[in-house]
Design a protein around this motif. Structure first.
Motif, short mmCIF file in Angstrom:
data_model
loop_
_atom_site.label_atom_id
_atom_site.label_comp_id
_atom_site.label_asym_id
_atom_site.label_seq_id
_atom_site.Cartn_x
_atom_site.Cartn_y
_atom_site.Cartn_z
N ARG A 32 0.83 -1.21 0.00
CA ARG A 32 0.00 0.00 0.00
C ARG A 32 0.86 1.26 0.00
O ARG A 32 0.56 2.23 -0.69
CB ARG A 32 -0.93 0.00 1.21
CG ARG A 32 -1.96 1.13 1.19
CD ARG A 32 -2.60 1.33 2.55
NE ARG A 32 -1.66 1.79 3.56
CZ ARG A 32 -1.20 3.04 3.64
NH1 ARG A 32 -1.59 3.96 2.76
NH2 ARG A 32 -0.34 3.37 4.58
N LEU A 33 1.94 1.22 0.78
CA LEU A 33 2.83 2.38 0.87
C LEU A 33 3.41 2.78 -0.48
O LEU A 33 3.59 3.96 -0.77
CB LEU A 33 3.99 2.07 1.83
CG LEU A 33 3.80 2.34 3.31
CD1 LEU A 33 5.02 1.86 4.09
CD2 LEU A 33 3.57 3.83 3.56
N VAL A 34 3.72 1.77 -1.30
CA VAL A 34 4.42 2.06 -2.57
C VAL A 34 3.51 1.87 -3.78
O VAL A 34 3.99 1.94 -4.92
CB VAL A 34 5.67 1.16 -2.71
CG1 VAL A 34 6.68 1.46 -1.61
CG2 VAL A 34 5.32 -0.32 -2.73
N ARG A 35 2.21 1.66 -3.55
CA ARG A 35 1.33 1.29 -4.67
C ARG A 35 1.34 2.34 -5.78
O ARG A 35 1.50 2.01 -6.95
CB ARG A 35 -0.10 1.07 -4.15
CG ARG A 35 -1.07 0.58 -5.24
CD ARG A 35 -2.37 0.15 -4.62
NE ARG A 35 -2.18 -1.03 -3.77
CZ ARG A 35 -2.68 -1.18 -2.56
NH1 ARG A 35 -3.40 -0.21 -2.01
NH2 ARG A 35 -2.46 -2.28 -1.87
N SER A 36 1.16 3.61 -5.43
CA SER A 36 1.11 4.63 -6.48
C SER A 36 2.46 4.78 -7.17
O SER A 36 2.54 4.94 -8.39
CB SER A 36 0.65 5.96 -5.90
OG SER A 36 1.55 6.43 -4.91
N ASP A 37 3.54 4.71 -6.40
CA ASP A 37 4.88 4.79 -6.99
C ASP A 37 5.15 3.61 -7.90
O ASP A 37 5.72 3.76 -8.99
CB ASP A 37 5.95 4.85 -5.90
CG ASP A 37 6.08 6.23 -5.28
OD1 ASP A 37 5.48 7.18 -5.82
OD2 ASP A 37 6.78 6.37 -4.26
N MET A 38 4.76 2.41 -7.48
CA MET A 38 4.99 1.24 -8.30
C MET A 38 4.15 1.27 -9.58
O MET A 38 4.58 0.78 -10.63
CB MET A 38 4.71 -0.05 -7.51
CG MET A 38 5.82 -0.41 -6.52
SD MET A 38 7.47 -0.58 -7.27
CE MET A 38 7.17 -1.91 -8.46
N ALA A 39 2.96 1.84 -9.51
CA ALA A 39 2.17 2.02 -10.73
C ALA A 39 2.91 2.93 -11.70
O ALA A 39 2.94 2.68 -12.92
CB ALA A 39 0.80 2.60 -10.39
#
Length: 341
Positions: free
Chosen positions: A27-34
């Motif tokens: 969840r912490l990195v979800r937007s960055d990983m997208a």
């Protein structure tokens, strides 16, 4: 006896008391990983159809993406640094994917992450060349970033990784491989990229030399722990859990830590069985080998060493202020050595 760093992290997660778990890390990195995935797709574009086809197949094949996640979390240890880590995380994933392509060709692998390997689908020549493309594209992207410290970090990492791969090739079918030679290989071929990912996170945020060193050491120890666990799982886990066939390392002639430990404590008759099995027909002899591995406590030994490395990785984070990113990095070290058998 006080619980180890790994045990403390996992107890917090189990209690749900300010603890981290894998879902929370994602969840912490979800937007960055997208965003990382978007960069990957963009950078895979080519007028040569095999490159985007194979690249997309590999990226969509799954995997935990631990190396780019480590970079993204490490980059936040000094505060928000904007979108700059995104393409750098994609670079790390490209380098990792290139090494997997080359590894599968060298090993003649047919299965990875429960899917057919790229060399099985496109052939060895295409797999090697697309791996070369990923290396080249990675360095193009680093030049665009323009930070010579990052370019130097990744140039050294790719050199060390390549040397580790060659050393591993030289060690194939050596039943008398030493602990030192084994650890030299995994420090080079696995741990070095984790180390580079964590170091780049520090460099992006211009952390001081002590913090950079601590994060780099964390990454290296995490990589060693992760590889040790993989080597234990190769003897213990099913193909469904591992995404590859059980005993592949043995069949490929790789003397990993469970094998090395077993050779040290096996009887002369058992050593003869182990020597015959290394690089041989695993399907015909795996069960006797597994019995020797179990009798000598070699899996438990490997797991103990892996947990020691994970504890050391967690300790590297002690000088940083408390944050969710610090908790996430600590959890990743614990998770690396407590994956299911």
């Amino acid at each position: 006896m006080a619980p180890s760093g790994v045990e403390q992290v996992l107890m917090q997660a189990d209690r749900g008391q300010q603890g981290m778990d894998l879902e929370e890390v994602n969840r912490l990195v979800r937007s960055d990983m997208a965003a990382v995935n978007s960069v990957i797709q963009e950078q895979l574009r080519s007028g040569v159809p095999t490159i985007p086809a194979m690249g997309t197949y590999l990226i969509n094949a799954g995997g935990k993406r631990l190396r780019p996640i480590v970079l993204l979390l490490a980059a936040r240890m000094g505060g928000d640094c904007g979108p700059r880590p995104i393409p750098l995380a994609a670079i790390v994933e490209f380098i990792h994917t290139a090494t997997l392509l080359h590894d599968d060709v060298v090993d003649g692998s047919e299965l990875r992450r429960s899917n057919a390997t790229a060399n099985q689908l496109w052939g060895n020549a295409a797999a090697v060349l697309v791996g070369d493309f990923l290396y080249a594209r990675s360095f193009e992207m680093m030049v665009q970033d323009g930070d010579m410290r990052i370019l130097a970090t990744m140039a050294e990492a790719t050199s060390v990784i390549s040397q580790g791969e060659v050393a591993q090739l030289e060690n194939v079918n050596d039943p008398d491989l030493s602990h030192g030679a084994y650890f030299s290989v995994i420090e080079a071929k696995t741990a070095k990229l984790f180390e580079a990912a964590a170091r780049i996170g520090a460099l992006v945020n211009n952390l001081d030399a002590a913090a950079e060193k601590a994060l780099a050491q964390y990454g290296s120890l995490l990589g060693i722990a992760f590889q040790l666990m993989d080597d234990a799982l190769d003897y213990s886990a099913s193909a469904e859990k591992m995404g590859k066939n059980r005993g592949d390392d043995l069949a490929d002639g790789k003397a990993t830590l469970p094998y090395i430990h077993a050779m040290q404590y096996a009887t002369a008759a058992e050593q003869a069985i182990l020597r015959e099995a290394l690089g041989g027909d695993v399907s015909a002899i795996f069960e006797p080998v597994w019995e020797i591995i179990a009798r000598t406590g070699s899996i438990d030994y490997t797991l103990r060493v892996a947990e020691e490395k994970a504890d050391q990785a967690i300790a590297c984070l002690s000088g940083f202020p408390d944050s969710v990113e610090k908790e996430a990095l600590a959890f990743l070290a614990a998770f690396a050595v407590r994956r299911d058998f």
